[in-house]
Write an enzyme that holds these catalytic residues in place. Sequence first.
Site, PDB file in Angstrom:
ATOM      1  CG  ASP A 243     -10.840  10.918 -43.868  1.00 23.93           C
ATOM      2  OD1 ASP A 243      -9.630  11.236 -43.834  1.00 23.93           O
ATOM      3  OD2 ASP A 243     -11.661  11.361 -44.685  1.00 23.93           O
ATOM      4  CE  LYS A 250     -11.867  14.177 -42.505  1.00 30.48           C
ATOM      5  NZ  LYS A 250     -12.410  14.814 -43.727  1.00 30.48           N
ATOM      6  CG  ASP A 262     -14.265   8.104 -44.439  1.00 30.92           C
ATOM      7  OD1 ASP A 262     -15.304   8.288 -45.106  1.00 30.92           O
ATOM      8  OD2 ASP A 262     -13.158   8.586 -44.755  1.00 30.92           O
ATOM      9  NE  ARG A 325     -11.553  11.896 -54.265  1.00 31.21           N
ATOM     10  CZ  ARG A 325     -12.035  13.137 -54.277  1.00 31.21           C
ATOM     11  NH1 ARG A 325     -11.664  13.978 -55.219  1.00 31.21           N
ATOM     12  NH2 ARG A 325     -12.896  13.539 -53.358  1.00 31.21           N
TER      13      ARG A 325
HETATM   14  N1  BES Z   1     -14.697  10.978 -45.770  1.00 30.31           N
HETATM   15  C1  BES Z   1     -14.703  12.278 -46.305  1.00 30.31           C
HETATM   16  C2  BES Z   1     -16.063  12.678 -46.858  1.00 30.31           C
HETATM   17  C3  BES Z   1     -17.124  12.973 -45.833  1.00 30.31           C
HETATM   18  C4  BES Z   1     -17.369  14.263 -45.460  1.00 30.31           C
HETATM   19  C5  BES Z   1     -17.887  11.975 -45.286  1.00 30.31           C
HETATM   20  C6  BES Z   1     -18.341  14.529 -44.523  1.00 30.31           C
HETATM   21  C7  BES Z   1     -18.859  12.226 -44.364  1.00 30.31           C
HETATM   22  C8  BES Z   1     -19.095  13.516 -43.982  1.00 30.31           C
HETATM   23  C9  BES Z   1     -13.688  12.421 -47.441  1.00 30.31           C
HETATM   24  O1  BES Z   1     -12.598  11.582 -47.383  1.00 30.31           O
HETATM   25  C10 BES Z   1     -13.181  13.806 -47.318  1.00 30.31           C
HETATM   26  O2  BES Z   1     -12.441  14.067 -46.414  1.00 30.31           O
HETATM   27  N2  BES Z   1     -13.618  14.669 -48.200  1.00 30.31           N
HETATM   28  C11 BES Z   1     -13.226  16.024 -48.151  1.00 30.31           C
HETATM   29  C12 BES Z   1     -12.281  16.239 -49.297  1.00 30.31           C
HETATM   30  C13 BES Z   1     -11.805  17.621 -49.482  1.00 30.31           C
HETATM   31  C14 BES Z   1     -11.107  18.166 -48.275  1.00 30.31           C
HETATM   32  C15 BES Z   1     -10.868  17.639 -50.634  1.00 30.31           C
HETATM   33  C16 BES Z   1     -14.485  16.850 -48.289  1.00 30.31           C
HETATM   34  O3  BES Z   1     -15.335  16.475 -49.111  1.00 30.31           O
HETATM   35  O4  BES Z   1     -14.637  17.812 -47.569  1.00 30.31           O
HETATM   36 ZN    ZN Z   2     -12.788   9.886 -46.218  1.00 25.76          ZN
HETATM   37 MN    MN Z   3     -10.949  12.484 -46.358  1.00 30.43          MN
END
Ligand code: BES
Ligand code: ZN
Ligand code: MN
Length: 472
Positions: A243, A250, A262, A325
């Site tokens: 991811d 990111k 992920d 999701r």
């Molecule tokens: N895979 C991540 C969630 C995640 C975050 C897993 C930290 C393990 C450690 C998910 O897909 C994601 O990127 N979530 C983001 C969404 C946001 C930027 C809208 C998050 O929760 O920061």
């Molecule tokens: Zn993710």
């Molecule tokens: Mn993500």
Amino acid sequence: MGAVTIDVAVDTPDQPRVWMVAPDADLPDGLSWSALTGAGFTGAAGTVHVVAAETPLVLAGTGATPTLDDWRDAAGLGSRAASPHTDLAVRLPDDVTADVVRAVVEGTLLARYRYDALRAQAQGHRITRLTVVTGAAHDETAAAAGLGVASAGATALARDLANSPHNHLTAARFARIAVDLGAEVGLEVEVWEQQRCRDERLGGLLAINAGSDEEARFVRLRYVPSGAPTGRLALVGKGIMYDSGGIGLKPNNDSHAQMKNDMSGAAAVLAAMLALPATGGTAEVVGYLMCTDNMPSATAAALGDVARGRSGRTIEIVNTDAEGRVVMSDAFTLAVEDGVDAIVDIATLTGSVARAFGSLLSGITGSDDELVATLTAAANASGERVAPVPLEHRYRPQLSSPVADLRNLGPAGQPDGIISALFLHEFTEGLPWAHLDIAGTAWSTVDAGWQTPGCTGVGARTLLVAAGGFTA
Ligand code: BES
Ligand code: ZN
Ligand code: MN
């Protein structure tokens, strides 16, 4: 886990031994509590004492009234203290219950786990032979020990898959592994390659895959019990192989650092399902693994793009990093079409839940109190603790979009652990549903007891317990 030979015996003097001892419990010949307490060992939980002897002997303290978690932890500590021996006898009290036997076997085996697939020289000393020494009923003990081997093996496989770096584990390879391992134990495995995913209108999965050079894969696994099924349960796993955040990349290296894992949800589903035949699961279980990476490129989904998923509903992608999701929504629709009785999903879904509960508690929520309670009990019995996330429907308006049926993220500052669950809930069509958010628990910095650093394989044991005994 590799093969583990399990024996049950009343006494095995010639193997390296770990004695699980409560304060004032029976001791091996030649030892006394007065001498041990003099040396500082009282049998307290979390303590071990290595007895110098020709045949290695370790005392692992359980404390006076150990919980299941205490037993598993103590076994892990004892197993570590007996390393590098790979042939162990673990001595348990004669009044031990089956749950304790299982937890002790899990702790003993998991403590030795290391991710060694990419090293020339293995660092782990995995147990190859384990003798459970107890006066408790032989057959019950042997059955419980067998369950422990199966569930520890499931966790080890989930750890191996999640620890595999992105360049070693593409969606296509993950699917091949599912096919190969599934065939070994008699699961039905069906893989949809890219074109089939298009033909079947998996628009959520494909929108997230759009930026990648690697193809997406949908994997459906099916376990059919030998007798009449006690129910039909769907297990949905998030399988994002990496991811990056997508075109909305990111922001820094730290936020990328763990993203090879992920796909931990999909790994937990696969690992649990592979253990169902050996553990005699009584329900029919159908697994849905949604596999792709989430990459930025000129072909990637852009912010504001609208995807149409399998359900026919449209999703405005307001944030390409809220991808889990979106891919999972297609799996929910497929599960509904398959006529299952209930859906359980597991995903490294949100930083929101990770921040709220940290690395020791996964978030759990759902639409059905009984199913959530079943999952919670299975998690507690497995040492994979959970905390409730409220499914607060008053946040539902945050998912409305000016251009599509739904958007994939609420406005900034909204509770994404709840809102992501509300998004998934939209695709359950009223079926009983429970949701595990393992974003915080899929990674461990702890290297103690039965826990090892890196990917934890969390959820595999919980799903094995909950799915195997699922009753509609
Ligand atoms: N895979 C991540 C969630 C995640 C975050 C897993 C930290 C393990 C450690 C998910 O897909 C994601 O990127 N979530 C983001 C969404 C946001 C930027 C809208 C998050 O929760 O920061
Ligand atoms: Zn993710
Ligand atoms: Mn993500």
